[in-house]
Scaffold this motif. Structure first.
Motif, mmCIF file in Angstrom:
data_model
loop_
_atom_site.group_PDB
_atom_site.id
_atom_site.type_symbol
_atom_site.label_atom_id
_atom_site.label_comp_id
_atom_site.label_asym_id
_atom_site.label_seq_id
_atom_site.Cartn_x
_atom_site.Cartn_y
_atom_site.Cartn_z
ATOM 1 N N TYR A 145 62.877 48.900 58.618
ATOM 2 C CA TYR A 145 61.620 48.578 59.107
ATOM 3 C C TYR A 145 60.450 49.762 59.283
ATOM 4 O O TYR A 145 59.792 50.124 59.924
ATOM 5 N N TYR A 146 61.255 50.833 58.466
ATOM 6 C CA TYR A 146 60.427 52.129 57.947
ATOM 7 C C TYR A 146 60.314 52.221 56.395
ATOM 8 O O TYR A 146 61.154 51.597 55.775
ATOM 9 N N TYR A 147 59.376 52.800 55.909
ATOM 10 C CA TYR A 147 59.224 52.645 54.463
ATOM 11 C C TYR A 147 59.959 53.603 53.704
ATOM 12 O O TYR A 147 60.122 55.207 54.188
ATOM 13 N N SER A 148 60.491 53.246 52.721
ATOM 14 C CA SER A 148 61.444 54.195 51.998
ATOM 15 C C SER A 148 61.050 53.547 50.379
ATOM 16 O O SER A 148 61.178 52.346 50.085
ATOM 17 N N SER A 149 60.815 54.404 49.494
ATOM 18 C CA SER A 149 60.347 53.881 48.393
ATOM 19 C C SER A 149 61.406 53.574 47.509
ATOM 20 O O SER A 149 62.541 54.183 47.554
ATOM 21 N N SER A 150 61.365 52.420 46.833
ATOM 22 C CA SER A 150 62.572 52.113 45.893
ATOM 23 C C SER A 150 62.410 52.826 44.439
ATOM 24 O O SER A 150 61.481 53.496 44.027
ATOM 25 N N ALA A 151 63.519 52.819 43.932
ATOM 26 C CA ALA A 151 63.643 53.732 42.561
ATOM 27 C C ALA A 151 63.120 52.655 41.482
ATOM 28 O O ALA A 151 63.435 51.385 41.523
ATOM 29 N N LEU A 152 62.349 53.275 40.542
ATOM 30 C CA LEU A 152 61.497 52.571 39.589
ATOM 31 C C LEU A 152 61.656 53.212 38.579
ATOM 32 O O LEU A 152 61.837 54.419 38.488
ATOM 33 N N PRO A 153 61.762 52.346 37.256
ATOM 34 C CA PRO A 153 61.823 53.156 35.903
ATOM 35 C C PRO A 153 60.695 54.085 35.577
ATOM 36 O O PRO A 153 59.329 53.747 36.091
ATOM 37 N N ARG A 154 61.031 55.088 34.893
ATOM 38 C CA ARG A 154 60.032 56.073 34.840
ATOM 39 C C ARG A 154 58.864 55.658 33.719
ATOM 40 O O ARG A 154 57.974 56.365 33.462
ATOM 41 N N ASN A 155 59.219 54.792 32.801
ATOM 42 C CA ASN A 155 58.329 54.436 31.808
ATOM 43 C C ASN A 155 57.077 53.438 32.272
ATOM 44 O O ASN A 155 56.349 52.831 31.441
ATOM 45 N N LEU A 156 57.103 53.017 33.451
ATOM 46 C CA LEU A 156 56.097 52.382 34.115
ATOM 47 C C LEU A 156 54.512 52.933 34.011
ATOM 48 O O LEU A 156 54.469 54.013 34.262
ATOM 49 N N PRO A 157 53.587 52.030 33.832
ATOM 50 C CA PRO A 157 52.386 52.499 33.704
ATOM 51 C C PRO A 157 51.743 53.028 35.225
ATOM 52 O O PRO A 157 52.609 52.858 36.224
ATOM 53 N N VAL A 158 51.032 54.052 35.234
ATOM 54 C CA VAL A 158 50.558 54.753 36.686
ATOM 55 C C VAL A 158 49.885 53.732 37.576
ATOM 56 O O VAL A 158 50.271 53.221 38.672
ATOM 57 N N ASN A 159 49.178 52.633 37.081
ATOM 58 C CA ASN A 159 48.404 51.642 37.985
ATOM 59 C C ASN A 159 49.347 50.608 38.429
ATOM 60 O O ASN A 159 49.413 50.154 39.390
ATOM 61 N N LEU A 160 50.506 50.309 37.735
ATOM 62 C CA LEU A 160 51.658 49.251 37.955
ATOM 63 C C LEU A 160 52.530 50.094 38.966
ATOM 64 O O LEU A 160 52.753 49.302 39.929
ATOM 65 N N THR A 161 52.722 51.254 38.990
ATOM 66 C CA THR A 161 53.409 51.896 39.979
ATOM 67 C C THR A 161 52.721 51.830 41.315
ATOM 68 O O THR A 161 53.344 51.786 42.310
ATOM 69 N N LYS A 162 51.350 52.147 41.260
ATOM 70 C CA LYS A 162 50.601 52.194 42.313
ATOM 71 C C LYS A 162 50.586 50.757 43.103
ATOM 72 O O LYS A 162 50.768 50.475 44.325
ATOM 73 N N THR A 163 50.315 49.732 42.208
ATOM 74 C CA THR A 163 50.591 48.359 42.816
ATOM 75 C C THR A 163 51.828 48.011 43.544
ATOM 76 O O THR A 163 51.871 47.421 44.601
ATOM 77 N N ILE A 164 52.864 48.539 42.834
ATOM 78 C CA ILE A 164 54.363 48.151 43.181
ATOM 79 C C ILE A 164 54.335 48.951 44.815
ATOM 80 O O ILE A 164 54.950 48.330 45.725
#
Length: 300
Positions: A145-164
């Motif tokens: 119930y606290y925010y913890s960012s998940s691991a994402l692939p590095r080749n994702l676009p910046v806009n898609l990363t912000k949306t996630i």
């Protein structure tokens, strides 16, 4: 008087049952269930295809030319267009090979999810059960119930990363609202039940009316909690990109019996509030007539 007491006792009994149902729903994990056995079996069959040199694997559903069934051959004599379209439509019932590889690259397990933890379903996945027995995989993982960012692939676009990242915050807010409002609901219902019992013992109609209002308030909090829970589940299922957060069509999923316990407790709470607010209206009126002296000629 007897009717008022009967309605009050019935309302308190229903509120007590509602407390039990909501408490069971909060303490169990069967709010949302998934069954991935068919998907895992399908991926296992796909991965076991022959890949030795000299063998060319071709899926029957992707063949450009297929023999038509007898019924289609008969129809084709009458209308060639309908006979050609139906077999082609049949080829799209199953995903092609690249789609199967992308779906099977993610591991899906049969799980149950509650307010506090997410658990593997017992007896559904034999491989997972073996890992759990060896202590390599935990049976349940707590829900954060606290925010913890998940691991994402590095080749994702910046806009898609912000949306996630924004979607993660939104999903976290919905989880917090679900847990906080269900906690407020059970606290208000418990307080209203205590007030109602005291009012019933002392024949105090105002306390019974207040208990009914508290039951209705607790039911309102329960409605908000369940609606945000459903909204959170639907939001998780509709997150983008689909290849990272979507669920394959061959995985069955739905609400569990804990969710239905919460909805049953909500219905009983609203009914108890209606009965307890209705009971004081049946109280016999006690009108004391006081004769005031008439004033005549300015004198009493």
């Amino acid at each position: 008087m007897a009717a008022m007491r009967t309605l009050t006792v019935a309302g308190l009994f229903l509120a007590f049952c509602a407390l039990g149902l909501i408490a069971v729903a909060i303490s169990t994990d069967n709010w949302y269930e998934t069954d991935a056995r068919r998907h895992r079996e399908r991926c296992k069959n796909y991965s076991n295809k022959r890949n030795d040199p000299g063998y060319i694997y071709t899926s029957n559903n992707n063949l450009p030319l297929r023999m038509l069934p007898k019924e289609r051959n008969v129809e084709r004599k009458g209308s060639s267009v309908s006979g050609e379209m139906l077999p082609r439509a049949k080829r799209h019932l199953l995903p092609p090979a690249p789609a199967m590889e992308s779906l099977c690259s993610r591991q899906f397990n049969s799980t149950v999810t509650g307010l506090w933890r997410k658990c593997h379903r017992e007896g559904f996945d034999l491989e997972t059960e073996d890992l759990i027995f060896k202590g390599l995989v935990p049976r349940c993982t707590p829900i954060k119930y606290y925010y913890s960012s998940s691991a994402l692939p590095r080749n994702l676009p910046v806009n898609l990363t912000k949306t996630i990242r924004q979607d993660e915050w939104h999903a976290l807010h919905l989880q917090r609202m679900t847990a906080s409002f269900i906690g407020m609901a059970i606290s208000i219902i418990l307080f209203g039940w205590i007030i109602g019992v005291l009012g019933c013992c002392q024949d105090h109609d105002l306390m019974q009316y207040v208990a009914g209002l508290l039951f209705l308030m607790g039911g309102t909090c329960c409605i908000i909690s369940l609606c945000t829970c459903v909204a959170g589940i639907n939001f998780e299922l509709s997150r983008s990109p689909r290849y990272m957060f979507g669920i394959p069509e061959d995985i069955s999923h739905g609400y569990g019996w804990s969710m239905f316990c919460a909805w049953g407790g909500l219905g009983l709470t609203l009914l108890a509030g209606f009965l307890c607010t209705l009971a004081p209206s049946l109280y016999p009126p006690q009108s004391s007539v006081v004769h005031k002296p008439r004033q005549e000629n300015g004198c009493v």
